[in-house]
Design an enzyme around this catalytic site. Structure first.
Site, PDB file in Angstrom:
ATOM      1  N   CYS A 197       5.213  -4.764  -0.577  1.00 26.39           N
ATOM      2  CA  CYS A 197       3.856  -4.198  -0.107  1.00 26.39           C
ATOM      3  C   CYS A 197       4.030  -2.842  -1.323  1.00 26.39           C
ATOM      4  O   CYS A 197       5.128  -2.239  -1.095  1.00 26.39           O
ATOM      5  CB  CYS A 197       3.685  -3.583   1.018  1.00 26.39           C
ATOM      6  SG  CYS A 197       2.508  -2.478   1.174  1.00 26.39           S
ATOM      7  N   CYS A 200       4.065   0.529   1.086  1.00 26.70           N
ATOM      8  CA  CYS A 200       5.099   0.860   1.957  1.00 26.70           C
ATOM      9  C   CYS A 200       6.520   0.435   1.677  1.00 26.70           C
ATOM     10  O   CYS A 200       7.561   0.747   2.240  1.00 26.70           O
ATOM     11  CB  CYS A 200       4.704   0.897   3.437  1.00 26.70           C
ATOM     12  SG  CYS A 200       4.776  -1.018   3.850  1.00 26.70           S
ATOM     13  N   CYS A 254       0.349  -6.803   4.329  1.00 30.17           N
ATOM     14  CA  CYS A 254       1.501  -6.433   4.680  1.00 30.17           C
ATOM     15  C   CYS A 254       2.062  -6.356   6.121  1.00 30.17           C
ATOM     16  O   CYS A 254       1.029  -6.448   7.064  1.00 30.17           O
ATOM     17  CB  CYS A 254       1.444  -4.625   4.174  1.00 30.17           C
ATOM     18  SG  CYS A 254       3.201  -4.123   4.500  1.00 30.17           S
ATOM     19  N   CYS A 257       2.226  -2.396   7.360  1.00 27.84           N
ATOM     20  CA  CYS A 257       1.316  -1.080   7.241  1.00 27.84           C
ATOM     21  C   CYS A 257       0.100  -1.941   7.133  1.00 27.84           C
ATOM     22  O   CYS A 257      -0.083  -3.178   7.379  1.00 27.84           O
ATOM     23  CB  CYS A 257       1.675  -0.265   6.167  1.00 27.84           C
ATOM     24  SG  CYS A 257       1.137  -0.996   4.398  1.00 27.84           S
ATOM     25  N   ASP A 374      14.366  -8.648 -25.239  1.00 27.63           N
ATOM     26  CA  ASP A 374      15.250  -9.435 -24.051  1.00 27.63           C
ATOM     27  C   ASP A 374      14.653 -10.572 -23.795  1.00 27.63           C
ATOM     28  O   ASP A 374      13.165 -10.764 -23.286  1.00 27.63           O
ATOM     29  CB  ASP A 374      14.980  -8.484 -22.842  1.00 27.63           C
ATOM     30  CG  ASP A 374      15.990  -8.753 -21.666  1.00 27.63           C
ATOM     31  OD1 ASP A 374      16.427  -9.965 -21.500  1.00 27.63           O
ATOM     32  OD2 ASP A 374      16.019  -8.028 -20.604  1.00 27.63           O
TER      33      ASP A 374
END
Length: 450
Positions: A197, A200, A254, A257, A374
């Site tokens: 999430c 949170c 989530c 939350c 990369d």
């Protein structure tokens, strides 16, 4: 439109001249150098060129060039449209695009994810389109959570209409501070960058999972039996009775939350788009693959934000057959090569979706500045889908890709160049997947077909 100040007129004119000279001498398409010249002479040129136009800014990790092209095609139903058709998506490219169509009342600009806050501030665009966020150019791009955070801050207290993909948690979080959002559900096939999430940090439960993340199980996600896994047990987070058990396809929430997928008003349903009134429209477009159907839905939602109804916009989308060389078929000595661009793991997943399983495929990978140096992201791509067909590997970093294919147990033939890879094909069709600079090199061999 308001007359530009004299200094801005001069800067714009000299920029157009520089762009013309660049094209005439074969140094490029002029979409960057013209803007750079203009900005040297008038640093505030972008703001001045954007004034009095209705602008849409399009940003995403994947699909922004194609979606920009589709929106532009639709809005041409209303009038002239200024756009950066070749993907020059930083301020110099925006200046060049607006300067080359100085009288166009509309503008559709593709914008690099990192530059979006700056371009929103400078142009005051009324519409912003946010589609997806995933890892890209790992050696020089910011953490994508930070990009979403910058988007959030840029949209606070602005009178901006945002068109956003509700199925991507990072996009939903980035768009959630906007005063007005039209949420679109077009899916998120690549989920490996959004298991947590953004609000949170807790785990996200995802609905409609159809494949296993590389390296094993994602937290709380059921595994398809067809992939060798076992279904989630009743009462587990992704099984019936668990927190994720009630999530429909593309839904997410989530566990820790209240942050969850916002309710979309536009939907992609197979080959059909469902508009906010519940009317279904067949997506009769000529660009291939699920990703382009998703791009088309976003384009239709954006067109409606400009007051253009679906019935007028949809025929315009069908006119787009190629985008800056993407999906173009080029021919050499009886061999027809279809060109596909894939710059990052999510892009490779989309390219695999449109491959013809009956055809051989040429893969080309570079690691120049625009690609990112990369190449470790190659290990995030599941290449097993290529088993059972002839595979040819080329490009400056062909050995990196060859090692990845060898580990994935995908037979391949290593070739020195794209020309050699094409020459060893029998007459007929072949698919080509290349990352950014490799793709541009191939285009250049065929006169930069668009």
């Amino acid at each position: 439109m308001t007359q530009l100040p004299l200094r801005a007129q001069l800067a714009s004119a000299l920029g157009r001249t520089a762009a013309t000279l660049s094209r005439a001498t074969g140094r490029g398409d002029g979409s960057v150098i013209g803007g750079r010249v203009g900005l040297v002479l008038e640093p505030d040129l972008l703001r001045k060129l954007a004034r009095d136009r209705r602008l849409a800014l399009v940003s995403a990790t994947n699909g922004k060039t194609t979606t920009t092209r589709l929106i532009t095609s639709a809005l041409q139903e209303l009038g002239d449209v200024a756009t950066n058709a070749f993907g020059a998506n930083m301020p110099a490219g925006h200046v060049s695009a607006l300067s080359s169509a100085k009288d166009a009342p509309y503008g559709v600009l593709e914008v690099d994810e990192k530059y979006l806050p700056e371009v929103i501030e400078t142009t005051g665009a009324g519409v912003v389109v946010l589609m997806n966020l995933s890892r890209d150019q790992m050696d020089r791009a910011a953490e994508i959570w930070l990009l979403a955070q910058k988007w959030r801050r840029a949209l606070v207290a602005r009178n901006t209409h945002v068109i956003a993909n509700a199925d991507d948690p990072l996009v939903a979080w980035g768009a959630s501070t906007a005063a007005r959002v039209t949420w679109v559900s077009v899916g998120q096939p690549w989920k490996e960058d959004s298991w947590c999430c953004p609000e949170c940090g807790g785990p996200l439960d995802r609905g409609g999972m159809d494949y296993v993340p590389p390296g094993g199980h994602a937290p709380g996600v059921a595994v398809r039996q067809a992939d060798g896994g076992v279904p989630a047990a009743p009462g587990s987070p992704a099984g019936p009775g668990g927190p994720g058990g009630g999530l429909a396809e593309n839904d997410w929430a989530c566990r820790e939350c209240s942050f969850r997928r916002p309710a979309p008003s536009w939907f992609l349903d197979g080959d059909t788009v469902v508009d906010p009134r519940g009317q279904r429209w067949p997506l009769d477009i000529r660009l291939p693959g699920r990703a382009n159907r998703a791009n088309a839905v976003v384009a239709l939602a954006t067109a409606e934000a400009f007051g253009l109804p679906v019935q007028r916009a949809l025929p315009r989308l069908a006119e787009v057959t190629s985008v800056a060389g993407r999906y173009t078929t080029v021919e050499r000595e009886g061999r027809q090569a279809r060109l596909l661009l894939a710059k990052n793991p999510a892009g490779w997943l989309e390219a695999f979706d449109v491959l013809d399983p009956a055809l051989p495929v040429i893969l080309s990978v570079n690691a120049q500045g625009p690609d990112g140096r990369d190449t470790s992201w190659l290990w995030d791509v599941d290449y097993r889908v290529l088993r059972g067909r002839p595979v040819y590997v080329t490009g400056e970093r062909r050995l990196d890709l060859a090692l990845r294919l060898d580990v994935a147990e995908v037979p391949f033939q290593l070739t020195e160049s794209f020309g050699h890879a094409l020459a060893v094909q029998p007459p007929g069709k072949v698919d080509v997947i290349a990352n950014y600079t490799a793709f541009q090199q191939i285009r250049s061999e065929f006169g930069r077909a668009v």
